[in-house]
Write a protein that holds these residues in place. Structure first.
Motif, PDB file in Angstrom:
ATOM      1  N   UNK A 168     -23.334  19.407  11.625  1.00  0.00           N
ATOM      2  CA  UNK A 168     -22.115  19.447  10.832  1.00  0.00           C
ATOM      3  C   UNK A 168     -21.133  20.437  11.436  1.00  0.00           C
ATOM      4  N   UNK A 169     -21.672  21.516  11.994  1.00  0.00           N
ATOM      5  CA  UNK A 169     -20.805  22.537  12.564  1.00  0.00           C
ATOM      6  C   UNK A 169     -20.011  21.976  13.731  1.00  0.00           C
ATOM      7  N   UNK A 170     -20.678  21.133  14.534  1.00  0.00           N
ATOM      8  CA  UNK A 170     -19.936  20.552  15.658  1.00  0.00           C
ATOM      9  C   UNK A 170     -19.328  19.209  15.279  1.00  0.00           C
ATOM     10  N   UNK A 171     -19.294  18.926  13.996  1.00  0.00           N
ATOM     11  CA  UNK A 171     -18.619  17.727  13.473  1.00  0.00           C
ATOM     12  C   UNK A 171     -19.181  16.427  14.031  1.00  0.00           C
ATOM     13  N   UNK A 172     -20.463  16.417  14.285  1.00  0.00           N
ATOM     14  CA  UNK A 172     -21.072  15.181  14.788  1.00  0.00           C
ATOM     15  C   UNK A 172     -21.657  14.411  13.619  1.00  0.00           C
ATOM     16  N   UNK A 173     -20.766  13.899  12.799  1.00  0.00           N
ATOM     17  CA  UNK A 173     -21.231  13.263  11.569  1.00  0.00           C
ATOM     18  C   UNK A 173     -21.889  11.911  11.839  1.00  0.00           C
ATOM     19  N   UNK A 174     -21.406  11.216  12.862  1.00  0.00           N
ATOM     20  CA  UNK A 174     -22.009   9.915  13.154  1.00  0.00           C
ATOM     21  C   UNK A 174     -23.473  10.089  13.536  1.00  0.00           C
ATOM     22  N   UNK A 175     -23.702  11.106  14.352  1.00  0.00           N
ATOM     23  CA  UNK A 175     -25.082  11.330  14.758  1.00  0.00           C
ATOM     24  C   UNK A 175     -25.929  11.828  13.597  1.00  0.00           C
TER      25      UNK A 175
END
Lengths: 635, 764
Positions: B631-638
């Motif tokens: 979430x911190x690196x905004x990788x929501x798809x993953x």
């Protein structure tokens, strides 16, 4: 049937329509072209007033009460669970379970909510426009009866060609290319007129579709003031029944693919304001794209036969945890193949997505492209093409070879007088241009000899190099940031080398694991069900295999098509995600059921004629519990 | 390569310092300071390594290395306030892998006539003319008082206690053994035929066939001995014997015959029976000056490491130490180690072979587990150390009050004196001082040396994971290495390999029953320390001999006497559980890796893959952490991919973290909600739904599941806030059906009243 498709939710106002039309005829039927815009102005005044009144939130008992009565009737029908054979396609239940279970005294008194008012207004407007358009059509101004071509597709920019005499400047693309400029202009002029008119009432979202007697106009504002319009002929053939949303998705898809390869239309226009650049790019691109849709000599648009499919979504492979971990481990290796800068990757198995590190939007674009051109199925084009997306057009894959020369001949006769002849125009969607190299990487000369394709990532706003690697049915698309590639092909071959060195073992392992768990073409078939599951948040869908959907009766498919249209309308009415359930009894007594819950949609066709509505909902319930983690379990 | 070696060294000491300080935030500056302080030494060492990078020997840059190491140690010591590793040492440079440590076992018996060691019972035996003093050496407690037995006077060539310690056997001459029963005081004399044969020695055995083996020049006699001390000859093995060696830990006796004594006949007298090994010849080089060299008993040593039995043989002419490995029906020569001294002895500490180059006064350590015959570390002297001041060792703590004595005794220690006898496996008997030492290994020092000589952390971790003696320290070192690997942003493949090593080692030790959680409170006494339990796959890999796969090892049934236990160490295995890996590696580096959460996620994925492959479980907090990082690196798809594929296993904590991270992306929040629903956490699910404004859906769900634990006012307030009187009325109605007695609550009155105010025509 023609009447059926035309009625677009506006039927409740059928009574008043005649009057509007009469008035319009009175004003407009002068036969002069110039009067069209004047007529629009008049309409604006006349109908803007009631619109204003409606928007003030004054009572609108009629429409609302209509709606509630309809719901009541449907509820009764549902509870009695005996299908009424009266009408062919009847909405049986618009389910709002809470109010249904607990009759509420406010029901009939409550003030009409904003969306309802708006939709009422739009219905009215739509109706007016329809009438208006029919007149134009009758006058022959829209000149839709040319050359037996059932599809017209145009792209134009409203910011261009504002002055008289410069109208041609607006046109960025027109299909078919061989029609006269006057025809092109009339189509675009009409579309522009409609857009300008509807913008008066709804500045944010102008018109989406105009349904007329013989044509449907589907609008898509791809970029601010850049519009794509598709005009489809309503053939008397029954196959020509489509869902507007599905047509719009085609426009969206071609646009987002274009942006992925070439950047936005506006940016190309800014680069060369004369418009030559964008025209020379759009022309081959959209032509190549349409090639995929052609069957024989005709373009096959997504008809009701494809109603249990969703364009613009990704189909995913379900993975067991250990396989998923192996895949992620591979992704981790691919991520670091270009040194410190993180690479992105998309992995496909057959035509299904296995993993992605991109945002859903970018994933969809790249997935679509990969399935079109890169996967093992696409490479062995036609021989055994299987795909969720394109099974229906598998015939076209082979036949397109014969038709493509025809389309491409015209690409040679592309108006080169547009002032742009600087270098080659890249045609990323060209057919049969990718081959598997010795090292496992897919190569193409589309981007020039030994040149690596680059694509534009929307979310990260960066350009990346695209490398595709294939191991049997496993396709890896590696996206290397351009900053990582300083020395051009030297660095590319370094990255390739890194992939082969570090990832080969893992690729083999993943391929082996996935092949072992691969359930084949019909892996996601659930016997007894024909379904479509859509997750709008992740832009993922899953459907019954097309071979199985093909076994459905035409009536059932039409009912599902109708159902989907209804849901589309309901969804467009309100921005808020809400739960809904709609059941339709088709002519052949099949059930078409839709359940929508917070961003997820389930469409289902059940063809057991003996089923009551209760049985049908039970079936949906058990499907939901079994295959969707209970997402759609509501009662 | 000099660069890597140097960097390794620096980083290791840096992580070492960090570990001790337990304050990771300061480590970066620590490294900086170390670098600044020792820059000259580092440069010297680096350039030295670079200049001789093609040379074979490892100790060429020893001088520079020692300078750098001591500088860094000094720096680290200054910086860390606690003198955690402070120790008093003698010897130059204060650096060594192996050391003997105070306190020693002293045999202060006046009129001592000799010291003997009974390796079967691990007894140090001191004899006077009529008495036998014996000390237990297994516990190595200097306080233990010897047990004293009286025996008749006479010459004593060797003494061995029977395995039940009821009988003392004393070899009086080359043809006479006397037996004394300690309780019944019974005496028995066994004699061999004088003249035709002479007695070479004897040992007790625990094989079912015999209790006593007597080796004579004409062969070996096996006797059974009953409780009344009657000897009955069971079997005779006829071999011409020049000398023999036997160790109780291998139960193997080697009988040497032939002119050069290089023909060896072996027998194993194990609990499984007596096994005759194939006869084999030892390798001996011959030179012009000595065309027929003779092997003496002192040139051959039996070594037991990792449950395998090796024989190492000194070939003085070739200056090589040959190793042979024993299988049940084969003896395979394994390769040779170089020797640098005319006198040589070996010890085994913690499955490592210590070769004492006595003339050179250095020890070279070999790990026979791995294929390479390269030494584990550079040759360094054996050191004498005082007790470890602040160490946790209970033994040391209890002996603190005797420190004055240690300082006095330290003065007369001469390393590698002639009178030193090296006992199996790791004892040194100093005949002149009548002192028994145990050889210890400095894990930290050898670790540092290994890492200085090779950049391969994986093999280093493997090495540490094989350590049993100082399991706790090995474990700490492993954790430190793992942390350092991540903090240094090593390539993911390297870290993966390291993690794989740790996870497989743990999985193996759990399967073998070695690993026990500390919190179980079990002592090591119940833990089998059977050395024979080396994993099969590793065994095959280690020797590379084709015989190895086909043939069973001789020592399959090696007994594990209670004496094998390592009681000073709380852990029996350095294996690190996944939970500990999470807690001490991943959780501890999270804060420092804020900027590189992508990297950390990749590592965690590999970790999860590794433990999933071994079918282990891990603390679910690692999933919570993964979500946080993604979430911190905004990788929501993953993130949704991870959740959908159950890479992140569903649990309440995970769901709540998803909800929390979902503050930035509603799609993630939905994942959390879905997970709550799937886990049937009704209360949390309903509360979260209401919080998101879906109060109708929440109420419907509550109604269906009959959940009454959610505060009813939540729904009512939500509905009231949305200003929808219709909903409010419906909710009131549902609640009064759902919750018995709801109509009597004040909430009902409040909202019912509100409803009435809004509309007079309301009727619920």
């Amino acid at each position: 049937m023609g009447n059926e498709t035309k009625s677009n939710g506006a039927s409740s106002l059928g009574g008043g329509g005649g009057g509007f039309r009469a008035k319009m005829e009175h004003y407009v039927y002068s036969g002069e072209k110039k009067h069209v815009l004047a007529g629009i102005g008049i309409f604006t005044v006349i109908f803007g007033i009631p619109w204003y009144l409606m928007n003030r939130g004054s009572n609108n008992h009629r429409s609302h009460q209509d709606y509630m009565e309809k719901a009541d009737k449907a509820r009764k029908a549902r509870l009695s669970s005996s299908p009424s054979p009266s009408s062919d396609n009847q909405i049986h239940a618009v389910n709002d379970p809470l109010t249904q279970g607990f009759p509420c005294p406010y029901k009939h008194n409550s003030a009409m909510s904003e969306p309802v008012a708006q939709s009422f207004g739009l219905c009215l407007l739509g109706f007016i426009l329809k009438g208006f358009y029919e007149i134009l059509e009758a006058m022959g101004m829209a000149s839709m009866n040319s050359s037996g071509e059932s599809l017209k597709l145009c792209v134009f920019d409203l910011r261009r060609g504002q002055n008289e005499g410069q109208e041609l400047d607006k046109i960025l693309f027109f299909y078919p290319p061989d029609v006269t400029f006057s025809t092109q202009l009339s189509v675009i002029g009409l579309s522009e007129g409609l857009i300008t008119f509807t913008r008066l009432f709804s500045p944010e979202a102008a018109c989406e579709v105009i349904e007329a007697e013989r044509h449907s106009h589907v609008f898509h504002e791809a970029e601010p003031d850049i519009w794509m319009v598709m005009v489809v002929e309503k053939n008397k053939e029954i196959e020509a029944i489509w869902r507007v949303d599905a047509l719009q998705k085609v426009l969206k898809e071609v646009h987002s693919l274009f942006v992925m390869f070439h950047g936005s239309i506006r940016s190309l226009l800014d680069k060369e304001p004369s418009g030559g650049l964008i025209r020379s790019h759009l022309y081959p691109f959209i032509t190549d794209y349409l090639n995929d849709l052609s069957v024989g000599k005709k373009l096959q648009l997504p008809s009701f036969r494809e109603t249990l499919k969703e364009r613009g979504t990704v189909q995913m492979l379900t993975l067991a945890r250990d396989a998923a971990l192996e895949v992620q481990s591979l992704v981790g290796v691919l991520d670091s193949c270009a040194g410190t800068l993180r690479c992105h990757s998309v992995i496909l198995f057959h035509d299904l997505l296995v993993s992605t590190t991109l945002s859903p939007d970018d994933t969809v674009d790249l997935f679509t492209f990969s399935v079109m051109r890169l996967t093992s199925n696409a490479l062995s084009s036609g021989t055994s093409s299987w795909s969720y997306l394109r099974k229906g057009t598998s015939l076209s894959q082979t036949s397109s070879k014969s038709t493509s020369p025809q389309l491409l001949v015209s690409s040679d006769s592309l108006p080169s007088g547009n002032g742009h002849d600087a270098g080659r125009v890249i045609r990323p969607l060209q057919h049969n241009k990718w081959i598997k190299g010795k090292d496992g990487f897919l190569v193409t000369d589309i981007w020039g000899k030994d040149a690596t394709p680059t694509i534009w990532l929307h979310q990260r706003q960066e350009r990346v190099h695209l490398l595709a690697y294939q191991q049997k049915c496993l396709t890896l698309v590696l996206l290397v940031p351009t900053e990582a590639i300083v020395n051009g092909e030297l660095d590319i071959s370094f990255v390739k080398h890194q992939v082969i060195e570090n990832a080969t073992a893992k690729i083999l392992k993943v391929e082996e694991k996935l092949s072992k768990g691969w359930g084949g073409e019909n892996a996601y078939h659930v016997s007894g069900y024909r379904y479509l599951l859509v997750d709008n948040d992740m832009e993922v869908s899953r459907a019954s295999p097309s071979g199985k959907v093909a076994t459905l009766a035409k009536e059932t498919l039409l009912a599902v098509n109708k159902l989907r249209e209804t849901v589309d309308t309901e969804k467009s009415r309100t921005k808020e995600e809400k739960d809904m359930e709609i059941c339709i009894r088709a002519k052949n007594n099949a059930w078409a059921i839709a359940r929508v819950t917070r961003g997820k949609e389930l469409y289902m066709a059940l063809e057991k004629a003996s089923d009551t509505l209760l049985d049908a909902t039970d079936s949906v319930q058990s499907f939901s519990n079994r295959y969707c983690n209970g997402t759609f379990s509501m009662d | 390569s000099s660069d890597t070696a140097l960097v390794n060294l620096l980083v290791l000491s840096f992580s070492n310092a960090g570990m001790k300080e337990k304050n990771s935030a300061t480590t970066a500056s620590t490294l900086g300071r170390i670098l600044a302080t020792c820059s000259k030494q580092a440069k010297d060492y680096g350039s030295c390594v670079a200049s001789i990078v093609h040379e074979i020997e490892k100790d060429l840059c020893l001088k520079q290395f020692l300078a750098l190491k001591s500088c860094m140690q000094h720096t680290v010591k200054i910086m860390s306030p606690r003198p955690s590793s402070s120790q008093t040492s003698v010897g130059s440079g204060a650096l060594s892998h192996a050391y003997i440590q105070h306190p020693s076992l002293r045999c202060n018996v006046p009129e001592s006539r000799g010291l003997f060691y009974d390796d079967a019972n691990r007894l140090l035996i001191c004899v006077t003319s009529s008495q036998v003093f014996s000390w237990e050496t297994a516990t190595f407690n200097p306080d233990v008082s010897p047990s004293v037995d009286s025996i008749p006077e006479g010459p004593i060539l060797s003494v061995r206690f029977s395995l039940d310690k009821k009988v003392i056997a004393v070899q009086r001459s080359d043809c006479e053994i006397q037996f004394f029963h300690r309780e019944t005081k019974q005496t028995l004399t066994h004699k061999c035929r004088a003249g035709s044969e002479s007695l070479l020695g004897f040992f007790w055995s625990d094989s079912p066939l015999c209790d006593l083996a007597v080796v004579k020049t004409s062969g070996m006699d096996l006797f059974a001995c009953d409780s009344a001390m009657n000897l009955r000859l069971v079997e005779t093995k006829k071999v011409n014997v020049n000398w023999y060696i036997y160790t109780h830990e291998s139960r193997l006796v080697l009988l040497a015959s032939g002119l050069q004594c290089k023909t060896i006949t072996g027998f194993q007298l194990s609990t499984a029976g007596v096994v005759r090994l194939p006869k084999f010849e030892m390798t001996l080089a011959s030179t012009e000056s000595n065309s027929k060299p003779i092997i003496s008993a002192g040139d051959v040593h039996l070594v037991t490491v990792y449950g395998r039995i090796y024989c190492v043989q000194v070939d003085m002419e070739a200056m090589l130490l040959h190793t042979y490995r024993f299988y049940r029906d084969a003896v395979v020569q394994q390769g040779s180690l170089p020797i640098y001294s005319s006198k040589l002895s070996v010890s085994v500490v913690d499955n490592l072979l210590l070769v004492h180059q006595i003339d050179a006064k250095v020890v070279i350590i070999y790990d026979l587990f791995v294929d390479s015959r390269a030494p584990v570390s550079a040759p360094l002297p054996l050191l004498w150390r005082g007790y470890q001041g602040s160490d946790t060792s209970p033994q040391a703590a209890s002996k603190e009050n005797e420190s004055p004595e240690s300082s006095t005794s330290s003065e007369n220690i001469v390393m590698y004196e002639d009178a030193w006898t090296f006992l199996v496996p790791d004892l040194i008997l100093d005949q002149t001082n009548k002192v028994l030492w145990r050889v210890h290994l400095d894990l930290e020092a050898s670790w540092l040396a290994i890492s200085a000589s090779s950049s391969d952390r994986t093999s280093l971790l493997e090495f540490l994971q094989r350590r049993k003696l100082e399991a706790n320290k090995a474990k700490q070192l492993c954790l430190g290495i793992a942390r350092a690997l991540i903090l240094e942003r090593r390539p993911a493949t390297q870290v993966t390999q390291a993690i794989d090593v740790l996870v497989t080692a743990y999985s193996y030790s759990v399967k073998a029953g070695i690993y026990k959680e500390l919190k179980n409170g079990k002592t090591t006494a119940t833990i089998p320390t059977n050395d024979g339990a080396s994993p099969d796959n590793e065994r095959g890999r280690a020797s590379g001999s084709s015989l190895d796969e086909e043939e069973e090892e001789v020592e399959m049934n090696l007994p594990s006497g209670p004496a094998d236990e390592q009681q000073e160490s709380q852990l029996s295995s350095p294996a690190i559980s996944p939970d500990e890996l999470y807690k001490f590696v991943f959780a501890s580096v999270e804060e420092m890796m804020v900027e590189e959460s992508d990297y950390l996620v990749a590592i965690i994925t590999e970790f999860l893959r590794s433990i999933s492959a071994e079918k282990l479980k891990v603390d679910l907090n690692i999933y919570v952490m993964t979500i946080r990082l993604l979430a911190r690196s905004k990788r929501f798809a993953e993130l949704s991919l991870f959740t959908a594929n159950k890479i992140i296993e569903p649990s309440k904590e995970v769901a709540l973290q998803l909800l929390e991270s979902g503050g930035q992306d509603p799609r993630v929040r939905k994942l959390g909600l879905d997970m709550l629903r799937q886990l049937s956490l009704h209360h949390e699910y309903i509360s979260s739904l209401v919080q998101d404004g879906y109060y109708l859906e929440a109420l419907r769900y509550a109604q269906k599941r009959k959940v009454t634990s959610v505060r009813s006012s939540l729904f009512l307030e939500a509905a009231f806030a949305s200003n929808d009187m219709q909903h409010l009325a419906a909710i009131l109605r549902v609640l009064s059906e759902l919750i018995p007695g709801f109509k009597e609550t004040s909430e009902y009155y409040t909202f019912h009243g509100l409803l009435n105010e809004t509309s007079s025509s309301v009727a619920v």
